[in-house]
Structure formats: structure tokens, C-alpha cells
Write a protein that holds these residues in place. Sequence first.
Motif, PDB file in Angstrom:
ATOM      1  N   SER A  48       0.852  -1.197   0.000  1.00 22.05           N
ATOM      2  CA  SER A  48       0.000   0.000   0.000  1.00 22.05           C
ATOM      3  C   SER A  48       0.882   1.240   0.000  1.00 22.05           C
ATOM      4  N   PHE A  49       0.415   2.258  -0.697  1.00 22.38           N
ATOM      5  CA  PHE A  49       1.006   3.588  -0.571  1.00 22.38           C
ATOM      6  C   PHE A  49      -0.027   4.425   0.173  1.00 22.38           C
ATOM      7  N   GLY A  50       0.156   4.634   1.429  1.00 22.26           N
ATOM      8  CA  GLY A  50      -0.867   5.331   2.218  1.00 22.26           C
ATOM      9  C   GLY A  50      -2.157   4.521   2.208  1.00 22.26           C
ATOM     10  N   ASP A  51      -3.233   5.152   1.784  1.00 26.57           N
ATOM     11  CA  ASP A  51      -4.527   4.457   1.739  1.00 26.57           C
ATOM     12  C   ASP A  51      -4.690   3.637   0.469  1.00 26.57           C
ATOM     13  N   ASN A  52      -3.806   3.874  -0.473  1.00 34.19           N
ATOM     14  CA  ASN A  52      -3.950   3.241  -1.780  1.00 34.19           C
ATOM     15  C   ASN A  52      -3.330   1.844  -1.758  1.00 34.19           C
ATOM     16  N   GLU A  53      -4.186   0.808  -1.683  1.00 31.26           N
ATOM     17  CA  GLU A  53      -3.664  -0.549  -1.680  1.00 31.26           C
ATOM     18  C   GLU A  53      -3.472  -1.001  -3.115  1.00 31.26           C
ATOM     19  N   VAL A  54      -2.207  -1.077  -3.527  1.00 32.22           N
ATOM     20  CA  VAL A  54      -1.914  -1.362  -4.931  1.00 32.22           C
ATOM     21  C   VAL A  54      -1.892  -2.860  -5.184  1.00 32.22           C
ATOM     22  N   LEU A  55      -1.169  -3.609  -4.360  1.00 27.26           N
ATOM     23  CA  LEU A  55      -1.125  -5.064  -4.508  1.00 27.26           C
ATOM     24  C   LEU A  55      -1.883  -5.689  -3.327  1.00 27.26           C
ATOM     25  N   GLY A  72      -0.912  -5.905 -17.784  1.00 27.10           N
ATOM     26  CA  GLY A  72      -2.023  -5.358 -17.011  1.00 27.10           C
ATOM     27  C   GLY A  72      -2.187  -3.911 -17.375  1.00 27.10           C
ATOM     28  N   ARG A  73      -3.329  -3.368 -16.979  1.00 23.03           N
ATOM     29  CA  ARG A  73      -3.587  -1.994 -17.362  1.00 23.03           C
ATOM     30  C   ARG A  73      -2.649  -1.034 -16.625  1.00 23.03           C
ATOM     31  N   SER A  74      -2.526   0.162 -17.171  1.00 28.65           N
ATOM     32  CA  SER A  74      -1.659   1.167 -16.568  1.00 28.65           C
ATOM     33  C   SER A  74      -2.112   1.460 -15.143  1.00 28.65           C
ATOM     34  N   GLY A  75      -1.166   1.477 -14.229  1.00 26.89           N
ATOM     35  CA  GLY A  75      -1.495   1.791 -12.843  1.00 26.89           C
ATOM     36  C   GLY A  75      -1.944   0.595 -12.027  1.00 26.89           C
ATOM     37  N   CYS A  76      -1.866  -0.623 -12.595  1.00 32.60           N
ATOM     38  CA  CYS A  76      -2.359  -1.788 -11.861  1.00 32.60           C
ATOM     39  C   CYS A  76      -1.311  -2.307 -10.869  1.00 32.60           C
ATOM     40  N   GLY A  77      -0.107  -1.776 -10.941  1.00 38.01           N
ATOM     41  CA  GLY A  77       0.893  -2.171  -9.954  1.00 38.01           C
ATOM     42  C   GLY A  77       2.006  -3.053 -10.498  1.00 38.01           C
ATOM     43  N   LYS A  78       2.181  -3.094 -11.798  1.00 38.63           N
ATOM     44  CA  LYS A  78       3.240  -3.927 -12.377  1.00 38.63           C
ATOM     45  C   LYS A  78       4.622  -3.450 -11.928  1.00 38.63           C
ATOM     46  N   SER A  79       4.825  -2.153 -12.075  1.00 34.63           N
ATOM     47  CA  SER A  79       6.140  -1.619 -11.683  1.00 34.63           C
ATOM     48  C   SER A  79       6.357  -1.805 -10.195  1.00 34.63           C
ATOM     49  N   THR A  80       5.298  -1.623  -9.431  1.00 35.57           N
ATOM     50  CA  THR A  80       5.421  -1.785  -7.988  1.00 35.57           C
ATOM     51  C   THR A  80       5.853  -3.214  -7.646  1.00 35.57           C
ATOM     52  N   LEU A  81       5.244  -4.198  -8.302  1.00 42.33           N
ATOM     53  CA  LEU A  81       5.621  -5.590  -8.056  1.00 42.33           C
ATOM     54  C   LEU A  81       7.099  -5.819  -8.387  1.00 42.33           C
ATOM     55  N   LEU A  88      13.463  -2.511  -4.093  1.00 43.65           N
ATOM     56  CA  LEU A  88      13.502  -1.048  -4.152  1.00 43.65           C
ATOM     57  C   LEU A  88      12.352  -0.409  -3.386  1.00 43.65           C
ATOM     58  N   GLU A  89      11.391  -1.222  -2.954  1.00 43.31           N
ATOM     59  CA  GLU A  89      10.296  -0.709  -2.128  1.00 43.31           C
ATOM     60  C   GLU A  89      10.196  -1.626  -0.919  1.00 43.31           C
ATOM     61  N   THR A  90       9.574  -1.120   0.136  1.00 40.75           N
ATOM     62  CA  THR A  90       9.386  -1.978   1.303  1.00 40.75           C
ATOM     63  C   THR A  90       8.044  -2.700   1.200  1.00 40.75           C
ATOM     64  N   ASP A 187      11.499  -3.475 -16.560  1.00 40.90           N
ATOM     65  CA  ASP A 187      10.281  -2.676 -16.497  1.00 40.90           C
ATOM     66  C   ASP A 187      10.117  -1.920 -17.805  1.00 40.90           C
ATOM     67  N   GLU A 188       9.340  -2.478 -18.695  1.00 41.00           N
ATOM     68  CA  GLU A 188       9.124  -1.890 -20.026  1.00 41.00           C
ATOM     69  C   GLU A 188      10.415  -1.387 -20.638  1.00 41.00           C
ATOM     70  N   PRO A 189      11.393  -2.261 -20.774  1.00 40.51           N
ATOM     71  CA  PRO A 189      12.713  -1.803 -21.223  1.00 40.51           C
ATOM     72  C   PRO A 189      12.687  -1.283 -22.655  1.00 40.51           C
ATOM     73  N   THR A 220       5.533  -5.448 -19.372  1.00 39.63           N
ATOM     74  CA  THR A 220       5.358  -4.819 -20.676  1.00 39.63           C
ATOM     75  C   THR A 220       3.908  -4.419 -20.903  1.00 39.63           C
ATOM     76  N   HIS A 221       3.736  -3.396 -21.734  1.00 44.00           N
ATOM     77  CA  HIS A 221       2.385  -2.996 -22.154  1.00 44.00           C
ATOM     78  C   HIS A 221       1.950  -3.781 -23.367  1.00 44.00           C
ATOM     79  N   ASP A 222       2.934  -4.364 -24.013  1.00 51.91           N
ATOM     80  CA  ASP A 222       2.729  -4.916 -25.342  1.00 51.91           C
ATOM     81  C   ASP A 222       2.498  -6.422 -25.223  1.00 51.91           C
TER      82      ASP A 222
HETATM   83  N1  LIG Z   1       6.091   5.870  -4.666  1.00 57.23           N
HETATM   84  C1  LIG Z   1       4.743   5.858  -4.755  1.00 57.23           C
HETATM   85  N2  LIG Z   1       4.004   6.603  -3.894  1.00 57.23           N
HETATM   86  C2  LIG Z   1       2.661   6.595  -3.954  1.00 57.23           C
HETATM   87  N3  LIG Z   1       1.955   5.905  -4.846  1.00 57.23           N
HETATM   88  C3  LIG Z   1       2.619   5.148  -5.739  1.00 57.23           C
HETATM   89  C4  LIG Z   1       4.048   5.100  -5.748  1.00 57.23           C
HETATM   90  N4  LIG Z   1       4.441   4.268  -6.724  1.00 57.23           N
HETATM   91  C5  LIG Z   1       3.321   3.849  -7.317  1.00 57.23           C
HETATM   92  N5  LIG Z   1       2.219   4.356  -6.734  1.00 57.23           N
HETATM   93  C6  LIG Z   1       0.833   4.076  -7.100  1.00 57.23           C
HETATM   94  O1  LIG Z   1       0.694   2.689  -7.248  1.00 57.23           O
HETATM   95  C7  LIG Z   1      -0.136   2.406  -8.334  1.00 57.23           C
HETATM   96  C8  LIG Z   1       0.547   1.431  -9.252  1.00 57.23           C
HETATM   97  O2  LIG Z   1       1.665   2.055  -9.836  1.00 57.23           O
HETATM   98  P1  LIG Z   1       2.654   1.283 -10.810  1.00 57.23           P
HETATM   99  O3  LIG Z   1       3.711   2.244 -11.196  1.00 57.23           O
HETATM  100  O4  LIG Z   1       3.095   0.029 -10.168  1.00 57.23           O
HETATM  101  O5  LIG Z   1       1.713   0.971 -12.042  1.00 57.23           O
HETATM  102  P2  LIG Z   1       2.082   0.247 -13.400  1.00 57.23           P
HETATM  103  O6  LIG Z   1       1.241  -0.943 -13.489  1.00 57.23           O
HETATM  104  O7  LIG Z   1       3.545   0.053 -13.517  1.00 57.23           O
HETATM  105  O8  LIG Z   1       1.590   1.305 -14.455  1.00 57.23           O
HETATM  106  P3  LIG Z   1       2.217   1.642 -15.882  1.00 57.23           P
HETATM  107  O9  LIG Z   1       1.823   0.537 -16.768  1.00 57.23           O
HETATM  108  O10 LIG Z   1       1.542   2.926 -16.262  1.00 57.23           O
HETATM  109  O11 LIG Z   1       3.680   1.780 -15.727  1.00 57.23           O
HETATM  110  C9  LIG Z   1      -0.517   3.718  -8.976  1.00 57.23           C
HETATM  111  O12 LIG Z   1      -1.825   4.053  -8.558  1.00 57.23           O
HETATM  112  C10 LIG Z   1       0.471   4.679  -8.435  1.00 57.23           C
HETATM  113  O13 LIG Z   1      -0.131   5.931  -8.272  1.00 57.23           O
END
Ligand SMILES: Nc1ncnc2c1ncn2[C@@H]1O[C@H](COP(=O)(O)OP(=O)(O)OP(=O)(O)O)[C@@H](O)[C@H]1O
Lengths: 281, 268
Positions: A48-55, A72-81, A88-90, A187-189, A220-222
Amino acid sequence: MQEALRFRAADAEVVDRAEFIEQARQVRRGAEAPTRGLSLTIRGLRKSFGDNEVLRGIDLHIPAGQSVAIVGRSGCGKSTLLRLIAGLETITAGTISFGEETRAEDVRVMFQEPRLLPWARVLSNVEVGLGRERTSPDAQARADSALVEVGLDDKRAQWPAVLSGGQKQRVALARALVSRPRVLAFDEPLGALDALTRISMQRLLERVWQDQGFTAILVTHDVAEAVALADRVLVIEDGRIAHDIDVNIPRPRRRGSAELAALEGSILKNLLQGTEDTSDL
Amino acid sequence: MSLIESLPRVRRLRFPRADGLIPWIVPLAIILLWQVACVTGFVSARVLPAPSDVALAGWKLLLSGELVRNIWVSFWRASVGFLIGGSIGFTFGLANGLSQLSSKLTDTTLQMVRNIPHLALIPLVILWFGIDESAKLFLVALGVFFPIYLNTLHGIRTVDPQLIEMGRIYGMTDGELFRRVIFPGALPSIFVGLRFALGIMWLTLIVAETIAASSGLGYMAMQAREFMLIDVVVLSILIYALLGKLADSASRALERLTLSWHPAFQKH
Ligand SMILES: Nc1ncnc2c1ncn2[C@@H]1O[C@H](COP(=O)(O)OP(=O)(O)OP(=O)(O)O)[C@@H](O)[C@H]1O
Ligand SMILES: [Mg+2]
């Protein structure tokens, strides 16, 4: 629950295949094969980032040496995973573990931006990838051979500013490869590259993966890229793995073949369905 | 600014050696016109002496040793003041750029002090130090401090965070990260500060020497004014201009040397 069961079943099958491939590789390269991939196990991973539970609970096992694409769609948390896997994240909750004990040099990431040091020549940029072994006497030789691997040995003395986008990304790849990592996360190299450069980079990625046998995780987006490169495609939705699809198409895969296109179509349909599902909720 | 100035010229010249001479055409033409205007009586020698008269005055002062002594005094003040102010500014810039705590502690104070024009302190400085050397050094150091401080801080704060993350991923220690990523990344901005500071250094010195000194170029000009030696006044102004240009060229050369990776400085 169902999904979890389904992916375990798929898993077992893939393990065998990966091991088979690995054996074939060992035979091909003989005894001098120093690198092998690491397996990766993720249990109940939440972020979670604050209240935003991403994964919201990722369970995943990736056998050693497998190449996995995450879509997955943009913003679904791929990069976060990916960033969680790379440390790189806790982690908010859950565990990520590799099959064996890892050194920092065993896990490498490559981003959409090459992130080269503009003030260092190509060769020293690659040397950065050696991590703590940067100061070892064979550092330069190793960096050189990594450059050969990506076909840029003639650019070793150049500044990054004079390279094209694709060449910069190849330098970044050489930097990621030079420490012989056992897990390489992308990450989308290729996200910023033009279509032709993308295709040749995809071939390059496939070749180094086959040569070095690291475990590859590719965001990847592709979807076409995902099915062309990966053994397995994961679709992330609502913070979970919604689909886990094996790509049982033998390599070398011919781009644009009917098989790849059919698989791509069905994954895209899944993705679009997902969109409708969430709009229903 | 330096980046724009050093962009590749669109039209290439056939004779590369002539390239270096071109910037001197305009100054030489001006001196020539000036000489003609004076010789023909178009400009009175009481308003502006001819370049030849200025050169003659320079020659005399050179022979008497006065010129060299005054230039040396001014040069010494400029460099010592610059070194003191510059190194303090650089240190604070580094500290506040790298440490949150240090920045919280001192940045607001420094930003407030920055809004006082340092030359407004001259009366106070004279009260404190008299017309001693330390007065001039203090003013120069103070003037030089801010451009160096602000640009060092700005340079460090604007280093690409993705590069810093990359450095961390690849296991750089803090020291290595500073040496290989942060400092080189901040360098272009530090050079902007350096060149600003050099300008302010001369300006401060001229003002300080004309108001409160008993030696140096500014003092020489003020003395000459009292004795109506207008050629010496003009000479002092020209020497200031030359010294300023020299400092600027030196910093540019250093810039070109250390920023050779920068696309704007690459040889074509
Ligand atoms: N450092 C951060 N602080 C707060 N929120 C974050 C942070 N990193 C990511 N998020 C939030 O986590 C969610 C997922 O982000 P992430 O970058 O993992 O998406 P993504 O799937 O990689 O999207 P994209 O395909 O556009 O790259 C988003 O809603 C984003 O706003
Ligand atoms: Mg992303």
C-alpha cells in the motif's frame, strides 16, 4: 481461490519444462556454465502507498530460469511488483524469497529509461554494473565482454550522449548483465523504442536469456511482446494475479505467426473483460 | 547561458585559424575609431583620452612599478576573498543539498541574508574593519558566497533521482554515489555559480577599493581622478575589464575540461 489453484496446476507443468530447458542448456554449454537462474516465491504479497492498496495478495512461484511476462492496465501495480522483487520498495505484508541465498549482484533491474551516467564513458557505465566487484582487476575485461554480448564493443569509449536510444538501452542491458545476475527484472525496457529497434532488442533479450539462463521477469504494455518472449504471461488486475497463461510455443518463435496471434488475442480479450468487470463493480 | 553560447556554429569557416581572431575584430575596430575620434578632435581629451595616451600612461606606471603593485594587490584580494567566500558557499551548498537536517537548520537563514545587498554593508564594514584588508576580503567573500551556495545547492538537489536510484541499486556506497553520480551531476550548475561569482567578485572589489582602500586598482583610479589624470582612470577601467575577461576565460576552460561529456561541449 480458484485462481490460486489454477496457477499451482500450471506451475507444476512449467517447472518440468524449465528444468528440461535448463538440462538442454547445460548439455549445450558443457561444464563451463557458471550462471543459473534463481527461483522466486512470493506469498501473500501486499503493498500500500498510504490508503492506496496497490497489490492485494500476490501468490506466485517462478521456477529458476523461466521467463515471465507481466501485463495489465496502466497503474495496476506492475512496476510496484517489480520494484518489490528488486528490493527497491518496502513490503507492506507477505514474503518474497529466492530459491537460494542471494548476493546483491544476483538481482538486477532494467528500466524504461537507460539511466546511464552521462559523464561516464560507455565502458565505465557498464563497469558500474559490477557492484562491489567494480574494483577487481578483471573489471574492465568483464565490462568489455558484456559490451561484446550486446554488440556495442566499438562504442566503448563514447559518451552516452552520442548513442541512439536503442544503443543506450543496449548499454543498460550490458550493465545489467555484467555481474551475471540470476534474476533480471525488466520494467518496459523497450517502451521508448521505435518498432524496428524494439524487434531487434527483443531478439537480443531472448538470446541473452537463452545464453545465460537467468530468471527473467518482464513488465510490458505490449501483449505481442509478452507472448513472443515469455514462457508464461501473468495478467494483473485489482492487485492480484487474475490470469496465469503458459505460452507453449516452441522457440525460435516466428513473429506474426497464427499461434502467437491467437494467444495474444485471447490475452487481450481477458484484459478487456477485466475492464468491463471493474466497471460493473 | 554558457550552454547556448557554445552551441555549434551553423556555418563552418573555411580557415579554422581565422576562427580565433573573429571575436577581436569588433574591439579592435572600436579602439581604432576611438583613436581617430580623439586625434581629429571630435572627442576632447578632457572627456576621453586617446587609446595611445592611455597606453602611454600604462607604460609609465609600468616602469614605475606602481601598476604591477596595484594589480597584484587587487588580484590578491580578489582571489583570497573568492577562495574564502567560495569555499564556505560550496561547503554549505553541499551540506544543505545532501542533508535534510543541515538544510532545515540553515537554509531559511541564508535565504533571508541573501536579500541584503552585500554592498549595502559597506558603511558597517568600514566601521568594523576600517579600511583594512579584511574589509575588502569580507565584502568579496560575502558577495561570492551566495551565487556559489545557491547554485551548488540547486545542482545537488536537481541531480536526476533515477540516476541516484540506479547508483544505489548497483551497490554504490554513499561516498561512491557522491563521487560518481551526485557531484558530476551538480557540476554544470556549480559552474554557473562560479561564473556569476567571478562577476560579483570584480564588482565588489571595484566598489570596495574606490571607497575604502589605500592601494589597488580602484584606489589608483580614485587617486588619478583627484589629480585629473583621466588617462589613468580609463586605464584602470580597461584593466578591470581585462582581468574580468581573464577570470571568465579561465572558468570556461575549466568548464570545457571537466564537462567534456556534456553534449554542448563536445567537439564537432
Ligand atoms: N512511490 C509511490 N508513492 C505513492 N503511490 C505510488 C508510488 N508508486 C506507485 N504508486 C501508485 O501505485 C499504483 C501502481 O503504480 P505502478 O507504477 O506500479 O503501475 P504500473 O502498473 O507500472 O503502471 P504503468 O503501466 O503505467 O507503468 C498507482 O496508482 C500509483 O499511483
Ligand atoms: Mg510501470
